[in-house]
Design an enzyme around this catalytic site. Structure first.
Site, PDB file in Angstrom:
ATOM      1  N   HIS A  27       0.877  -1.162  -0.027  1.00 11.21           N
ATOM      2  CA  HIS A  27       0.116  -0.119  -0.051  1.00 11.21           C
ATOM      3  C   HIS A  27       0.919   1.165   0.018  1.00 11.21           C
ATOM      4  O   HIS A  27       0.611   1.968  -0.870  1.00 11.21           O
ATOM      5  CB  HIS A  27      -0.776   0.049   1.274  1.00 11.21           C
ATOM      6  N   GLU A  28       1.916   1.429   0.804  1.00  8.89           N
ATOM      7  CA  GLU A  28       2.584   2.553   1.047  1.00  8.89           C
ATOM      8  C   GLU A  28       3.719   2.788  -0.233  1.00  8.89           C
ATOM      9  O   GLU A  28       3.773   3.789  -0.591  1.00  8.89           O
ATOM     10  CB  GLU A  28       3.480   2.576   2.160  1.00  8.89           C
ATOM     11  N   HIS A  31       1.921   4.588  -3.071  1.00  9.20           N
ATOM     12  CA  HIS A  31       2.040   6.014  -2.940  1.00  9.20           C
ATOM     13  C   HIS A  31       3.264   6.561  -3.355  1.00  9.20           C
ATOM     14  O   HIS A  31       3.321   7.565  -4.105  1.00  9.20           O
ATOM     15  CB  HIS A  31       1.650   6.436  -1.305  1.00  9.20           C
TER      16      HIS A  31
END
Length: 210
Positions: A27-28, A31
């Site tokens: 997820h990170e 980004h």
């Protein structure tokens, strides 16, 4: 999660932690990658374009997930002044949930194919089911348009400008409190996490492509 230890389900607990750490890491990473694509190398310079979970996992946030069911990873640092598009914040925010969806789709369908081919391993079934469910849950939860969640960057782009300005104004002031209120209400008995988990699990049939 911690109840699994009291119930003696040590293997499931370990598999759940591994699946959670992998999901948060991806997820990170999403980004950070998309921020770089839009001209901002802040996350890259902070060492966040990596699959090393140490770069992304916040020990306190992970411990909170284990104990109370809610937590967080290390936020990816960005500098909007470096973005090359006025919609960059939309895509940077959406990248995290989209990476969770991608991981869920790929891993779940790979598992289904392996299962149908004869690899019917119980631990594997538990792990890949948890991995798919956690990623779908992270996607759904982070799309909520309140507080610091990814959804609060996405929502204004779906609104008329006048409404978006009001939304940003009130979310900046009250969004974090609203999110904290939902977390507290969930801990006190509101089955918010249960509803989100049930909805996320229902999405498994939609992402089963084989």
């Amino acid at each position: 999660m911690i109840q699994l230890l009291w119930q003696g389900q040590y293997v499931v607990f370990i598999l759940l932690i591994v699946a959670l750490v992998l999901s948060l890491t991806v997820h990170e990473l999403g980004h950070a990658l998309v921020a770089k694509c839009f001209g901002d190398t802040t996350a890259e310079r902070a060492g966040r374009i990596t699959l090393n979970p140490i770069a992304h996992i916040d020990p306190v946030g992970l411990l909170m997930v284990i104990i109370v069911g809610f937590g967080f990873a290390k936020p990816v640092p960005t500098n909007p002044a470096n973005f090359t598009s006025p919609r960059a914040d939309l895509w940077v925010a959406a990248a995290g949930p989209l990476m969770n969806l991608l991981l869920a789709v790929v891993c779940w369908n790979a598992f289904v194919l392996a299962w149908e081919a004869g690899w019917q391993n119980q631990a594997g079934q538990i792990f890949f089911t948890l991995l798919a469910q956690i990623n779908l849950l992270l996607m759904v939860f982070n799309l909520l348009p309140i507080g610091p969640l990814d959804g609060h960057y996405i929502a204004p782009h779906l609104m008329p400008n006048s409404v978006a300005r009001l939304y940003r104004f009130y979310n900046a002031r009250y969004g974090a409190m609203a999110l904290l209120g939902l977390v507290v209400a969930s801990l006190m008995g509101l089955p918010l996490l249960k509803w989100l988990a049930e909805f996320s699990t229902s999405l498994l049939t939609l992402i089963t492509l084989v």
